[in-house]
Design a protein around this motif. Sequence first.
Motif, PDB file in Angstrom:
ATOM      1  N   ARG A 227     -11.878  -3.479  -1.725  1.00 12.94           N
ATOM      2  CA  ARG A 227     -11.391  -3.883  -1.223  1.00 12.94           C
ATOM      3  C   ARG A 227      -9.713  -3.731  -1.407  1.00 12.94           C
ATOM      4  O   ARG A 227      -8.699  -3.789  -0.522  1.00 12.94           O
ATOM      5  CB  ARG A 227     -11.648  -5.752  -1.451  1.00 12.94           C
ATOM      6  CG  ARG A 227     -10.686  -5.712  -2.573  1.00 12.94           C
ATOM      7  CD  ARG A 227     -11.348  -7.248  -2.397  1.00 12.94           C
ATOM      8  NE  ARG A 227     -12.473  -8.032  -2.326  1.00 12.94           N
ATOM      9  CZ  ARG A 227     -12.787  -8.590  -3.561  1.00 12.94           C
ATOM     10  NH1 ARG A 227     -12.022  -9.563  -4.130  1.00 12.94           N
ATOM     11  NH2 ARG A 227     -14.635  -8.824  -3.413  1.00 12.94           N
ATOM     12  N   PHE A 228      -9.669  -3.129  -2.393  1.00  9.27           N
ATOM     13  CA  PHE A 228      -8.645  -2.603  -2.858  1.00  9.27           C
ATOM     14  C   PHE A 228      -7.970  -0.543  -1.964  1.00  9.27           C
ATOM     15  O   PHE A 228      -7.348  -0.414  -2.711  1.00  9.27           O
ATOM     16  CB  PHE A 228      -7.581  -2.585  -3.967  1.00  9.27           C
ATOM     17  CG  PHE A 228      -7.668  -4.219  -3.927  1.00  9.27           C
ATOM     18  CD1 PHE A 228      -6.244  -5.011  -3.989  1.00  9.27           C
ATOM     19  CD2 PHE A 228      -8.508  -4.274  -4.995  1.00  9.27           C
ATOM     20  CE1 PHE A 228      -6.660  -6.425  -4.087  1.00  9.27           C
ATOM     21  CE2 PHE A 228      -8.802  -6.060  -5.367  1.00  9.27           C
ATOM     22  CZ  PHE A 228      -7.085  -6.651  -5.191  1.00  9.27           C
ATOM     23  N   GLN A 229      -9.145  -0.112  -1.070  1.00 15.45           N
ATOM     24  CA  GLN A 229      -9.410   1.441  -1.685  1.00 15.45           C
ATOM     25  C   GLN A 229      -9.005   1.269   0.425  1.00 15.45           C
ATOM     26  O   GLN A 229      -9.573   1.215   1.081  1.00 15.45           O
ATOM     27  CB  GLN A 229     -10.398   1.533  -1.853  1.00 15.45           C
ATOM     28  CG  GLN A 229     -10.788   1.798  -3.070  1.00 15.45           C
ATOM     29  CD  GLN A 229     -11.884   2.307  -3.816  1.00 15.45           C
ATOM     30  OE1 GLN A 229     -13.101   2.703  -2.309  1.00 15.45           O
ATOM     31  NE2 GLN A 229     -11.930   2.493  -5.094  1.00 15.45           N
TER      32      GLN A 229
ATOM     33  N   LEU B 287      -7.716  -2.124   2.413  1.00 11.72           N
ATOM     34  CA  LEU B 287      -6.673  -2.814   1.480  1.00 11.72           C
ATOM     35  C   LEU B 287      -5.685  -2.779   3.361  1.00 11.72           C
ATOM     36  O   LEU B 287      -5.055  -3.366   3.112  1.00 11.72           O
ATOM     37  CB  LEU B 287      -5.569  -1.545   0.496  1.00 11.72           C
ATOM     38  CG  LEU B 287      -4.177  -1.661  -0.171  1.00 11.72           C
ATOM     39  CD1 LEU B 287      -4.466  -2.873  -0.407  1.00 11.72           C
ATOM     40  CD2 LEU B 287      -3.578  -0.852  -0.774  1.00 11.72           C
TER      41      LEU B 287
ATOM     42  N   ARG C  67      -7.210  -1.980  -9.777  1.00  8.65           N
ATOM     43  CA  ARG C  67      -7.357  -2.469  -8.955  1.00  8.65           C
ATOM     44  C   ARG C  67      -8.361  -1.939  -7.480  1.00  8.65           C
ATOM     45  O   ARG C  67      -8.881  -2.161  -6.687  1.00  8.65           O
ATOM     46  CB  ARG C  67      -6.753  -3.588  -7.616  1.00  8.65           C
ATOM     47  CG  ARG C  67      -6.408  -4.888  -8.740  1.00  8.65           C
ATOM     48  CD  ARG C  67      -4.764  -5.349  -7.530  1.00  8.65           C
ATOM     49  NE  ARG C  67      -3.903  -4.658  -8.174  1.00  8.65           N
ATOM     50  CZ  ARG C  67      -2.719  -4.923  -7.342  1.00  8.65           C
ATOM     51  NH1 ARG C  67      -2.580  -6.299  -7.257  1.00  8.65           N
ATOM     52  NH2 ARG C  67      -2.009  -4.613  -8.327  1.00  8.65           N
ATOM     53  N   GLN C  68      -7.523   0.020  -8.292  1.00  7.48           N
ATOM     54  CA  GLN C  68      -8.150   1.133  -6.903  1.00  7.48           C
ATOM     55  C   GLN C  68      -9.881   1.434  -7.879  1.00  7.48           C
ATOM     56  O   GLN C  68     -10.344   1.636  -6.319  1.00  7.48           O
ATOM     57  CB  GLN C  68      -7.308   2.516  -7.763  1.00  7.48           C
ATOM     58  CG  GLN C  68      -5.895   2.436  -7.532  1.00  7.48           C
ATOM     59  CD  GLN C  68      -6.398   3.421  -6.206  1.00  7.48           C
ATOM     60  OE1 GLN C  68      -6.724   3.433  -5.728  1.00  7.48           O
ATOM     61  NE2 GLN C  68      -4.361   3.888  -6.232  1.00  7.48           N
TER      62      GLN C  68
ATOM     63  N   ALA D 296       0.848  -0.984   0.184  1.00  8.03           N
ATOM     64  CA  ALA D 296       0.263  -0.224   0.005  1.00  8.03           C
ATOM     65  C   ALA D 296       1.089   1.448   0.593  1.00  8.03           C
ATOM     66  O   ALA D 296       2.135   1.195   0.631  1.00  8.03           O
ATOM     67  CB  ALA D 296      -0.976  -0.191   1.087  1.00  8.03           C
TER      68      ALA D 296
ATOM     69  N   ASN E 235      -6.780  -5.655   4.975  1.00  8.05           N
ATOM     70  CA  ASN E 235      -6.596  -6.757   3.747  1.00  8.05           C
ATOM     71  C   ASN E 235      -4.663  -7.465   4.362  1.00  8.05           C
ATOM     72  O   ASN E 235      -4.989  -8.799   4.246  1.00  8.05           O
ATOM     73  CB  ASN E 235      -7.292  -6.853   2.115  1.00  8.05           C
ATOM     74  CG  ASN E 235      -8.545  -6.714   2.188  1.00  8.05           C
ATOM     75  OD1 ASN E 235      -9.532  -7.714   3.209  1.00  8.05           O
ATOM     76  ND2 ASN E 235      -9.366  -6.243   1.364  1.00  8.05           N
TER      77      ASN E 235
END
Length: 49
Positions: free
Chosen positions: A16-18, A22, A11-12, A3, A25
């Motif tokens: 789940r990737f923000q 992120l 993925r942005q 990150a 996770n």
Amino acid sequence: MKAPLAENDYRQNFSRFQGENLIDNLKKVEVLKQISHTKGSTLAQLAIA
């Protein structure tokens, strides 16, 4: 994966990737890495099992 993600990383677009998602996770992945190491398997093998 680390990150933060690059600005042009696709993925942005997924929640789940923000932000904190992120970070949370990635912490979970670290725990799973430790478990897989203890079991003598790869992270992928653990995920499949």
